[in-house]
Enzyme design. Sequence first.
Site, PDB file in Angstrom:
ATOM      1  N   HIS A  76       1.008  -1.311  -0.020  1.00  0.00           N
ATOM      2  CA  HIS A  76       0.008  -0.137  -0.047  1.00  0.00           C
ATOM      3  C   HIS A  76       0.976   1.297   0.054  1.00  0.00           C
ATOM      4  O   HIS A  76       0.610   2.347   0.384  1.00  0.00           O
ATOM      5  CB  HIS A  76      -1.002   0.048   1.028  1.00  0.00           C
ATOM      6  N   ASN A 149     -10.209  -2.995   2.135  1.00  0.00           N
ATOM      7  CA  ASN A 149     -10.052  -2.841   0.894  1.00  0.00           C
ATOM      8  C   ASN A 149     -11.172  -2.776   0.097  1.00  0.00           C
ATOM      9  O   ASN A 149     -12.305  -2.756   0.749  1.00  0.00           O
ATOM     10  CB  ASN A 149      -9.328  -4.268   0.412  1.00  0.00           C
ATOM     11  N   HIS A 340      -4.298   0.964  12.048  1.00  0.00           N
ATOM     12  CA  HIS A 340      -4.178  -0.331  12.668  1.00  0.00           C
ATOM     13  C   HIS A 340      -5.433  -0.955  13.109  1.00  0.00           C
ATOM     14  O   HIS A 340      -6.208  -0.248  13.797  1.00  0.00           O
ATOM     15  CB  HIS A 340      -3.289  -0.027  14.004  1.00  0.00           C
TER      16      HIS A 340
HETATM   17 FE1  HDE Z   1      -2.699  -4.802   5.318  1.00  0.00          FE
HETATM   18  N1  HDE Z   1      -0.836  -4.245   5.972  1.00  0.00           N
HETATM   19  N2  HDE Z   1      -2.159  -6.676   5.821  1.00  0.00           N
HETATM   20  N3  HDE Z   1      -4.501  -5.574   4.780  1.00  0.00           N
HETATM   21  N4  HDE Z   1      -3.189  -3.215   4.843  1.00  0.00           N
HETATM   22  C1  HDE Z   1      -0.499  -2.541   5.779  1.00  0.00           C
HETATM   23  O1  HDE Z   1       0.776  -1.662   7.301  1.00  0.00           O
HETATM   24  C2  HDE Z   1      -0.945  -7.048   6.908  1.00  0.00           C
HETATM   25  C3  HDE Z   1      -4.972  -7.048   4.897  1.00  0.00           C
HETATM   26  C4  HDE Z   1      -4.606  -2.432   4.487  1.00  0.00           C
HETATM   27  O2  HDE Z   1      -3.116   3.382   3.959  1.00  0.00           O
HETATM   28  C5  HDE Z   1       0.860  -2.729   6.423  1.00  0.00           C
HETATM   29  O3  HDE Z   1       1.146   0.761   7.645  1.00  0.00           O
HETATM   30  C6  HDE Z   1      -1.059  -8.512   7.037  1.00  0.00           C
HETATM   31  C7  HDE Z   1      -6.337  -6.995   4.725  1.00  0.00           C
HETATM   32  C8  HDE Z   1      -4.615  -1.305   3.966  1.00  0.00           C
HETATM   33  O4  HDE Z   1      -1.562   3.453   5.485  1.00  0.00           O
HETATM   34  C9  HDE Z   1       1.221  -3.944   6.826  1.00  0.00           C
HETATM   35  C10 HDE Z   1      -2.080  -8.899   6.329  1.00  0.00           C
HETATM   36  C11 HDE Z   1      -6.717  -5.845   4.359  1.00  0.00           C
HETATM   37  C12 HDE Z   1      -3.559  -0.861   4.170  1.00  0.00           C
HETATM   38  C13 HDE Z   1       0.164  -4.656   6.593  1.00  0.00           C
HETATM   39  C14 HDE Z   1      -2.662  -7.912   5.736  1.00  0.00           C
HETATM   40  C15 HDE Z   1      -5.413  -5.129   4.432  1.00  0.00           C
HETATM   41  C16 HDE Z   1      -2.481  -1.998   4.880  1.00  0.00           C
HETATM   42  C17 HDE Z   1       1.982  -1.878   5.561  1.00  0.00           C
HETATM   43  C18 HDE Z   1      -2.667 -10.297   6.238  1.00  0.00           C
HETATM   44  C19 HDE Z   1      -8.230  -5.289   4.126  1.00  0.00           C
HETATM   45  C20 HDE Z   1      -2.694   0.463   3.899  1.00  0.00           C
HETATM   46  C21 HDE Z   1       1.855  -0.295   5.726  1.00  0.00           C
HETATM   47  C22 HDE Z   1      -2.760 -10.869   7.523  1.00  0.00           C
HETATM   48  C23 HDE Z   1      -9.066  -5.846   5.234  1.00  0.00           C
HETATM   49  C24 HDE Z   1      -3.086   1.305   5.091  1.00  0.00           C
HETATM   50  C25 HDE Z   1       1.325  -0.288   7.199  1.00  0.00           C
HETATM   51  C26 HDE Z   1      -2.640   2.816   4.924  1.00  0.00           C
HETATM   52  C27 HDE Z   1      -1.058  -1.769   5.203  1.00  0.00           C
HETATM   53  C28 HDE Z   1       0.048  -6.109   6.794  1.00  0.00           C
HETATM   54  C29 HDE Z   1      -3.924  -7.994   4.945  1.00  0.00           C
HETATM   55  C30 HDE Z   1      -5.675  -3.679   4.287  1.00  0.00           C
HETATM   56  C31 HDE Z   1       2.525  -4.249   6.604  1.00  0.00           C
HETATM   57  C32 HDE Z   1       0.133  -9.042   7.778  1.00  0.00           C
HETATM   58  C33 HDE Z   1      -7.075  -8.315   4.582  1.00  0.00           C
HETATM   59  C34 HDE Z   1      -5.746  -0.550   3.512  1.00  0.00           C
HETATM   60  O5  HDE Z   1       1.200  -3.783   8.481  1.00  0.00           O
END
Ligand code: HDE
Length: 682
Positions: A76, A149, A340
Amino acid sequence: MRGNKKELADSKDKQLENYRAHDEGKKMTTNQGLRVSEDEFSLKAGERGPTLMEDFHFREKMTHFDHERIPERVVHARGYAAHGEFELYESMKKYTKAKFLQEPGSKTPVFVRFSTVVGSRGSGELARDVRGFATKFYTEEGNYDLVGNNIPVFFIQDAVKFPDLIHAVKPEPHNEIPQAATAHDTFWDFVANNQESAHMIMWAMSDRAIPRSFRMMEGFGVHTFRFINEDGEAFFVKFHWKPTLGVHSVVWDEAQKLNGKNPDFHRQDLYESIECGDYPEYELGVQIISEKDEFVFDFDILDPTKIWPEEDVPVKIIGKMTLNRNVDNVFAETEQVAFHPGNVVPGIDFTNDPLLQGRLFSYTDTQLIRLGGPNFHELPINRPVCPFHNNQRDGYGRQTINVGRVSYHKNSLANNTPSLSSVDEGGYTHYQEKIDGRKVVARSDSFKDHFSHAVLFWNSMSEPEKEHIIEAFSFELGMCKEKNVRQQVVDMFSNVDLELAQRVAKNVGVQQPVINRGPKVKKSSPALSQENTVKKPDTRKIAVLVGERFNKNVPVIMEALKNIGTHPVTVGEKQGFIKGENGDELEVAQTFLTGDSVLFDSIYVVGGEDTSHQFFESAAYFINEAFIHYKPIGASYQGRELIEYLNLPSNAGIVMGDAPSEFLEEFIKAISEHRFWNRKTY
Ligand code: HDE
């Protein structure tokens, strides 16, 4: 903060005002406040001599510059954000005690960041990709983050696989190619060997992955969360954002061209819409399942690769979010915001979805490296609007000056404060779910069906949407060099639909599967098809192709188009003013060089009596592009002659007419339709 409604709605903006710096009209100083007398030449030993170390202004300026960059988000990275407010329509008291969901009419400030997942911070925004839709509600009980998402399911079921998924989808490590694209071997190799991704892949190959605008896509919390009411009763809940403009997409050829013509297409669209008062709006919906119904469905309601079909569990609309203010500074706000999924308020809790559980760890962890230490909650954009007090201290960049000598609990020196809150006082307590099990490394049997909902999705698509999915698979697999990978994926998707798999197989030169071993699902969910979305002309951009001695009605028609909320933009040969047949003037906003059909939702060709051959050639290019992208095309006056001359193979979505009111009525209907899939383009 327990203020009145208006105060709460403005609270974040007021708080941010304390941190804004207005530099214009001020004297330049160093970061120490010393006035600067020279900012062009460094201090040297002689006019042509070396720069001296003692030039503290040079050192400070250069050092700060050298450290301007922070790590981009690991996923992202490419995102854009805006401020707004959320207004509640209907009290959710029956289901949750969350304060911001109690009183109809109450307003909560929000900050929303949209993003692509795969590409780097500077990548094109029209990648075929999932879009992030992350919302921070600044509530009076603390920040609540709904980090969702634009697709309601996910690729994997357990967070432990996330690093593998992301390694597979990012550019391949030996050559760092391709940027912001899933169309390469490692991604599809992952898919074929991790078949829980089947349902999500269907969405990613659909038009949902190439949205027309952030303003025209849905948002989903994806996971099943929990609501808890005052009586301690719990409910399973899924969150939806529904855009009031409907869900709309571009076509793949257009997306690829847009990445070249304007890689900022989505952020510019959001920024300009807010600047001109076309505030994006999304209604918040919830699907609720009571605890007693946890096991009545033919899928596991905790499985993040499944949807709760809206026809079975209706989406209750409970409020509306309006984005009404752009950020002042993209780095300070959009880049430094830290979302978060674990930021919750009383009345909202987690479930045992193993994907959600893993996310609860990852987000703080990633902020620590990205934002350089544990004090990122103090950054203005991340601060809650209610007071916060605890015994956490120190660390890089600490801003708060905690007064007093006590920084531990329990204590007597400060009367045992900061003190704890009872449930009645708003203290958060975790839902006391009863757990009984062995510690095992396992996947529940109820998570093992990977194809039923992929088939449900396919069944729900209209014919044009199915065609787009077949084309998307054919493009993506066509970019894979390993025949074996292409074959495995085609075989996998024969479990969804045999014709889909066979047609893709033909296109990508692998053996056609002959049997569908997948589940026999007959059901469909009309809510999943974009054919059934809201269709209206509001905020659509229309290129008006206009030349010298244009018809006197052209300004009248443009005005009428503006009045119904569309944005007509004049496109001509040169910038500057052109004259109409009656002496009226129009300013050409974009030329055939700076504008392009892909930047508009529709085109209106009017020409003029004195247009050159070159004008006709350029206009013909515009028309042909709009035509193959199924866009509405309007034509009047000399524009009609041009359309007739081009002899296009279909007239679906082509509106011709000279009488303003009749023409407008038809043209506006066509603009609302957005695309004419029944148009034969060859
Ligand atoms: Fe994320 N995801 N994600 N994700 N995600 C990040 O956090 C992660 C997942 C989502 O505009 C990271 O600050 C794991 C689902 C958005 O700042 C990180 C897993 C959904 C954003 C991270 C998922 C999301 C992130 C990278 C699997 C929809 C951007 C930078 C378990 C429900 C937020 C950060 C923004 C960002 C980890 C799966 C949505 C690495 C481990 C499912 C919208 O922490």
